[in-house]
Design an enzyme around this catalytic site. Structure first.
Site, PDB file in Angstrom:
ATOM      1  CG  HIS A  52       2.645   9.126   1.843  1.00  0.00           C
ATOM      2  ND1 HIS A  52       3.294   8.020   2.354  1.00  0.00           N
ATOM      3  CD2 HIS A  52       3.222   9.379   0.648  1.00  0.00           C
ATOM      4  CE1 HIS A  52       4.232   7.639   1.504  1.00  0.00           C
ATOM      5  NE2 HIS A  52       4.200   8.446   0.459  1.00  0.00           N
ATOM      6  CB  ALA A  53      -1.581  11.667  -1.471  1.00  0.00           C
TER       7      ALA A  53
END
Length: 133
Positions: A52-53
Site C-alpha cells: 500500500h501507499a
C-alpha cells in the site's frame, strides 16, 4: 516526493561492553514528529506485509531484530533495502508504495509514524496508486 527522498538514516550508537544503546529524536534524527509507533512481529515464513501507499504519512522503518526487506516504488522506479540492524532505519516519504518481505525467523519491524492511524490516508490498490502519482 521522489523515491530519492527515501533514504537510510543512521542513528546514534553508544557502545558499551554491557550492551549498546541507540535512540531516535523526532525532528533531529528523523524529519518529522512521531505521533504513532507500531511494530510487526511473528510474521510467518514466506509472508509479506505492506502493499500500500500513504497519501500524507511519513514513516521511519527500523529492524529491531532479525532481518527483512523493504521495497519502495514511486510508480516508475523502485528500490530495495535490506534491514538487519537496529541502529539505522529507512525514511519513507508520502506517496511511496511499500512492500515488506523476506522476514527472517524472529524478525521485528518497528515503524515510527508522523500521524495517528487514518484509514483514508491509505491507497491499497496499485492502479489507484498509479493514477494518483
Amino acid at each position: 516526493m521522489p523515491l530519492s527522498d527515501c533514504r537510510q538514516i543512521d542513528l546514534p550508537r553508544i557502545t558499551d561492553q554491557r550492551g549498546n544503546l541507540t535512540f531516535v529524536e523526532a525532528g533531529n534524527h528523523i524529519p518529522f514528529d512521531i505521533k504513532r509507533v507500531y511494530y510487526l512481529y511473528d510474521v510467518p515464513g514466506g509472508s509479506d506485509r505492506g502493499e500500500h501507499a500513504h497519501r500524507n504519512l511519513h514513516q521511519f522503518v527500523i529492524c529491531m531484530s532479525g532481518s527483512f526487506d523493504l521495497l519502495l516504488k514511486d510508480g516508475t522506479n523502485e528500490r530495495r533495502f535490506h534491514l538487519n540492524r537496529s541502529y539505522y532505519g529507512i525514511y519513507v516519504c508520502p506517496m511511496m508504495w511499500r512492500y515488506l518481505d523476506n522476514f527472517s525467523s524472529g524478525a521485528v519491524c518497528m515503524v515510527l509514524a508522523s500521524e495517528k492511524y487514518d484509514e483514508s490516508d491509505y491507497i491499497r490498490d496499485w492502479d489507484e496508486y498509479l493514477a494518483a502519482v
